[in-house]
Design a protein around this motif. Structure first.
Motif, PDB file in Angstrom:
ATOM      1  N   UNK A   1       0.839  -1.189   0.000  1.00  0.00           N
ATOM      2  CA  UNK A   1       0.000   0.000   0.000  1.00  0.00           C
ATOM      3  C   UNK A   1       0.878   1.245   0.000  1.00  0.00           C
ATOM      4  N   UNK A   2       0.579   2.152  -0.915  1.00  0.00           N
ATOM      5  CA  UNK A   2       1.327   3.403  -1.019  1.00  0.00           C
ATOM      6  C   UNK A   2       0.506   4.550  -0.452  1.00  0.00           C
ATOM      7  N   UNK A   3       1.191   5.504   0.125  1.00  0.00           N
ATOM      8  CA  UNK A   3       0.516   6.681   0.670  1.00  0.00           C
ATOM      9  C   UNK A   3       0.049   7.596  -0.448  1.00  0.00           C
ATOM     10  N   UNK A   4      -1.167   8.100  -0.303  1.00  0.00           N
ATOM     11  CA  UNK A   4      -1.718   9.118  -1.205  1.00  0.00           C
ATOM     12  C   UNK A   4      -1.928  10.373  -0.357  1.00  0.00           C
ATOM     13  N   UNK A   5      -1.045  11.361  -0.558  1.00  0.00           N
ATOM     14  CA  UNK A   5      -1.130  12.574   0.244  1.00  0.00           C
ATOM     15  C   UNK A   5      -2.170  13.554  -0.284  1.00  0.00           C
ATOM     16  N   UNK A   6      -2.813  13.194  -1.387  1.00  0.00           N
ATOM     17  CA  UNK A   6      -3.924  13.979  -1.963  1.00  0.00           C
ATOM     18  C   UNK A   6      -3.535  15.447  -2.179  1.00  0.00           C
ATOM     19  N   UNK A   7      -2.338  15.653  -2.692  1.00  0.00           N
ATOM     20  CA  UNK A   7      -1.870  17.013  -2.951  1.00  0.00           C
ATOM     21  C   UNK A   7      -1.555  17.239  -4.422  1.00  0.00           C
TER      22      UNK A   7
END
Length: 207
Positions: free
Chosen positions: A20-26
């Motif tokens: 799982x990869x982080x999605x910083x939604x930026x």
């Protein structure tokens, strides 16, 4: 009976790694997301207490296939993930500055939810723990940072008894590889719950 410092070597176990990869939604590029992920991860495993606004709250499956596994109670990527029943064991103890942050999981498209409730742990507590000169096979990775022995045995890592004071979960910022430390009561509760292997728990020689 003397209490011992325990350590978790779980982050070096490939069997507990989930993609799982982080999605910083930026609106970041993939490389910018990777850079930010590793920057955040390095801070966390140096024991820095990160504000929740700097932590990712959304993760997506790294492979373009449907993820349909039942996730274990504890697993890791660049972060430490917990289901509620395992997090609740930790919450029975003194967490100090540590906190569990609920996060959302998504399929590779970043839009389709994976309906499993998990949280990530930011430890945020530091203590001088490992006696570097007394621990055999320890290796210096870079100035001031050390790697513990590969596949250490119980009592091979030597720890300071003073580290048992204060919070029940913490990091020694001189020790790399995402290893974290636990008090004996917390370690024993995890063992009684059948989680010793899952957390790769090891007893130190505590003096």
């Amino acid at each position: 009976m003397n209490e011992h410092v325990w350590l978790s070597d779980a982050t070096r176990s490939p069997s507990l790694a989930k993609g799982f990869f982080a999605d910083f939604e930026k609106g970041l590029s993939r490389q910018e997301e990777i850079d930010l992920t590793y920057h955040t991860m390095r801070q966390m495993f140096n024991g820095k207490l990160l504000p929740t606004k700097e932590m990712p709250k959304k993760f997506y499956y790294s492979i373009p296939e449907v993820f349909d596994e039942d996730l274990p109670g504890f697993f890791h990527t660049q972060y430490l993930f917990f289901k509620n029943d395992v997090a609740d064991i930790f919450r029975e103890f003194d967490l100090g500055s540590a906190y569990f942050l609920p996060v959302k999981l998504f399929q590779n498209d970043r839009a389709t939810p994976i309906e499993q409730e998990v949280s990530v742990l930011c430890i945020g507590n530091t203590k001088d723990t490992v006696m570097i000169d007394e621990t055999r096979r320890i290796k210096q990775k870079k100035h001031g940072i050390y790697n513990l022995p590969f596949m250490p045995k119980n009592n091979e890592v030597v720890a300071l008894k003073s580290a048992l004071e204060g919070p029940d979960v913490w990091i020694d910022p001189r020790i790399g590889q995402g290893i974290f430390f636990l008090s004996e009561p917390l370690a024993n509760k995890l063992i009684k719950a059948g989680l010793k292997k899952k957390f790769a728990l090891l007893q130190t020689k505590t003096i």
